[in-house]
Scaffold this active site. Sequence first.
Site, PDB file in Angstrom:
ATOM      1  N   LYS A 125     -11.907  16.243 -22.824  1.00  0.00           N
ATOM      2  CA  LYS A 125     -12.734  16.578 -21.537  1.00  0.00           C
ATOM      3  C   LYS A 125     -12.026  17.923 -21.182  1.00  0.00           C
ATOM      4  O   LYS A 125     -11.080  18.184 -21.388  1.00  0.00           O
ATOM      5  CB  LYS A 125     -12.674  15.535 -20.568  1.00  0.00           C
ATOM      6  CG  LYS A 125     -14.028  15.583 -19.765  1.00  0.00           C
ATOM      7  CD  LYS A 125     -14.937  14.932 -20.205  1.00  0.00           C
ATOM      8  CE  LYS A 125     -16.087  14.667 -19.620  1.00  0.00           C
ATOM      9  NZ  LYS A 125     -17.187  13.373 -19.907  1.00  0.00           N
TER      10      LYS A 125
HETATM   11  P1  NAD Z   1     -25.512  16.676 -13.931  1.00  0.00           P
HETATM   12  O1  NAD Z   1     -24.926  18.100 -13.470  1.00  0.00           O
HETATM   13  O2  NAD Z   1     -26.910  16.948 -14.709  1.00  0.00           O
HETATM   14  O3  NAD Z   1     -26.200  15.944 -12.637  1.00  0.00           O
HETATM   15  C1  NAD Z   1     -25.155  15.622 -11.683  1.00  0.00           C
HETATM   16  C2  NAD Z   1     -25.780  15.049 -10.508  1.00  0.00           C
HETATM   17  O4  NAD Z   1     -25.001  14.381  -9.425  1.00  0.00           O
HETATM   18  C3  NAD Z   1     -26.623  16.033  -9.759  1.00  0.00           C
HETATM   19  O5  NAD Z   1     -28.032  15.407  -9.349  1.00  0.00           O
HETATM   20  C4  NAD Z   1     -25.941  16.368  -8.421  1.00  0.00           C
HETATM   21  O6  NAD Z   1     -26.514  16.855  -7.510  1.00  0.00           O
HETATM   22  C5  NAD Z   1     -25.117  15.169  -8.157  1.00  0.00           C
HETATM   23  N1  NAD Z   1     -23.997  15.316  -7.348  1.00  0.00           N
HETATM   24  C6  NAD Z   1     -23.084  16.219  -7.419  1.00  0.00           C
HETATM   25  N2  NAD Z   1     -22.347  15.909  -6.326  1.00  0.00           N
HETATM   26  C7  NAD Z   1     -22.510  14.878  -5.697  1.00  0.00           C
HETATM   27  C8  NAD Z   1     -22.068  14.188  -4.449  1.00  0.00           C
HETATM   28  N3  NAD Z   1     -21.420  14.604  -4.029  1.00  0.00           N
HETATM   29  N4  NAD Z   1     -22.942  13.194  -3.979  1.00  0.00           N
HETATM   30  C9  NAD Z   1     -24.138  12.644  -4.547  1.00  0.00           C
HETATM   31  N5  NAD Z   1     -24.589  13.513  -5.653  1.00  0.00           N
HETATM   32  C10 NAD Z   1     -23.830  14.422  -6.134  1.00  0.00           C
HETATM   33  O7  NAD Z   1     -24.597  15.864 -14.521  1.00  0.00           O
HETATM   34  P2  NAD Z   1     -24.778  14.507 -15.579  1.00  0.00           P
HETATM   35  O8  NAD Z   1     -24.702  15.140 -16.897  1.00  0.00           O
HETATM   36  O9  NAD Z   1     -26.072  13.884 -15.109  1.00  0.00           O
HETATM   37  O10 NAD Z   1     -23.753  13.734 -15.264  1.00  0.00           O
HETATM   38  C11 NAD Z   1     -23.406  12.683 -14.127  1.00  0.00           C
HETATM   39  C12 NAD Z   1     -22.598  11.747 -14.446  1.00  0.00           C
HETATM   40  O11 NAD Z   1     -22.622  11.090 -15.843  1.00  0.00           O
HETATM   41  C13 NAD Z   1     -20.922  12.170 -14.464  1.00  0.00           C
HETATM   42  O12 NAD Z   1     -20.286  11.150 -14.182  1.00  0.00           O
HETATM   43  C14 NAD Z   1     -20.742  12.340 -16.017  1.00  0.00           C
HETATM   44  O13 NAD Z   1     -19.381  12.437 -16.439  1.00  0.00           O
HETATM   45  C15 NAD Z   1     -21.596  11.073 -16.598  1.00  0.00           C
HETATM   46  N6  NAD Z   1     -21.801  11.256 -17.970  1.00  0.00           N
HETATM   47  C16 NAD Z   1     -22.713  12.407 -18.444  1.00  0.00           C
HETATM   48  C17 NAD Z   1     -23.125  12.263 -19.845  1.00  0.00           C
HETATM   49  C18 NAD Z   1     -24.142  13.095 -20.258  1.00  0.00           C
HETATM   50  O14 NAD Z   1     -24.578  13.127 -21.382  1.00  0.00           O
HETATM   51  N7  NAD Z   1     -24.427  14.287 -19.463  1.00  0.00           N
HETATM   52  C19 NAD Z   1     -22.437  11.383 -20.724  1.00  0.00           C
HETATM   53  C20 NAD Z   1     -21.929  10.358 -20.237  1.00  0.00           C
HETATM   54  C21 NAD Z   1     -21.345  10.249 -18.905  1.00  0.00           C
END
Ligand code: NAD
Length: 439
Positions: A125
């Site tokens: 990561k």
């Molecule tokens: P992203 O950047 O597309 O979306 C993140 C979201 O979280 C946004 O809507 C943002 O506004 C919101 N956010 C950020 N800070 C915040 C706060 N303080 N309070 C409330 N909302 C807040 O990211 P993503 O890819 O959707 O990832 C989200 C989560 O899923 C993370 O924990 C990431 O590690 C996990 N994840 C993502 C993937 C992937 O394929 N993208 C895979 C596995 C896990």
Amino acid sequence: MQSVPPNSSSSPNSTSSSNSAPKYEFFKVIQNYLDDASKLIQMPEYIRSILSQPKNEIIVNFPVRMDNGDYRLFKGYRIQHNNILGPYKGGMRYHEHASLDDFKALAAMMTWKCSLMNLPFGGGKGGIKFSPHGVSRSELSRITRRFFHALGSNIGPDYDIPAPDVGTNSQTMAWALDTYMNSVGMVSKQSVMGVVTGKPVSFGGTYGREKATGQGLVHCVLDWADRARFDIKGKKLMVQGFGNVGSHAAVLLSHLGVSLVAVGDHTGYLYNPEGFNAHRLMQYVQQNGSIAGYANGTKITREQFFATQADIFVPAALENQIGVAEAEALQVQLVAEGANGPCSPEGEEILKKRGIEILPDVLCNAGGVTVSYYEWVQNRRSEQWTITEVDERLEGAMRDAYDRMARFAKLNNCDYRRACYAVALQRLTQVYTEREIFP
Ligand code: NAD
């Protein structure tokens, strides 16, 4: 109703209950889960100790010319936790509060996730500590390119394969791939397509990767619902974080008759008892960058959001969002962890006592890395699979992993989180035992 103070003004990594809660240390939380699960499977101590730390911790500082002509120094990270099962694999996060500790925790979770899903990958990561919301598109491109250039041969299609995470997306991966291709020389250029996954479909990506994490989560929810004889049609959903994971999960669940009644992101929280049109909200966020200003909902506070009457909660933002206060406030039956580490250990204990079920991150959001693997395989074979092929494989993989987790939990009388860790650690233990430690 009261308007919502943007969460970004406080540390997003702390919950509203953080004043009274013990200090949250993400990596320690993950190490404790590792310790619990290693006892469950009587894992040899030397393997537990190897897995308790990452193999490599890479930090790069690099300058970037900003649009106004100034130069700004950025700090980038890549943590390579373990590669006994295959190349390091894991996302790149751009966030102003990202820290070495977070990346170590997230990289370790990738090792467990790839092992649980039977993928030939290890865990990694990384990312950059800055807010991508505060820079222009061309600055974002230069920051990404300088970062991947600075990482140099620390990444590679057979060595370490980044993907999108919070604050990054398929465009980020396109810049990353273009930079890497242009640094390996003419002859190798076409053979390095698999250095990153989550790319645009037109540039080496796979169908189904955008929605993969949300899709995998929905398979887990359906599996849970089947086993619990819980009819999800007509049920209410709340989602925190409406980016890649949260928005796709909400849209896919809406196709199954689940109604999104509360939603939040880094700009605040919205409520609509009639249900949001998840697809329209997703389009709005894609155009505007956040849910702020979306007309079809009432602004609510973070506290009101967590106390919403609903059935399913998908945390899909950041770690440590469900602390004591949030766990006491939640009115749902199921928490399906889209985000990595959304429950603090104290929050998790309260959810368990209250009989609220948790589908743990290591399984529930593993659809993303699973379809990333499919993308990597297609790149190696110069193939393009159809969306149906990808969807069918993903469903099979999620259902199989769910089944192995549920069987372990039943046999060993433990919760699903420990069961996920234990099943993942069993595979790692077997490989360490067979290969032994070099020399
Ligand atoms: P992203 O950047 O597309 O979306 C993140 C979201 O979280 C946004 O809507 C943002 O506004 C919101 N956010 C950020 N800070 C915040 C706060 N303080 N309070 C409330 N909302 C807040 O990211 P993503 O890819 O959707 O990832 C989200 C989560 O899923 C993370 O924990 C990431 O590690 C996990 N994840 C993502 C993937 C992937 O394929 N993208 C895979 C596995 C896990």
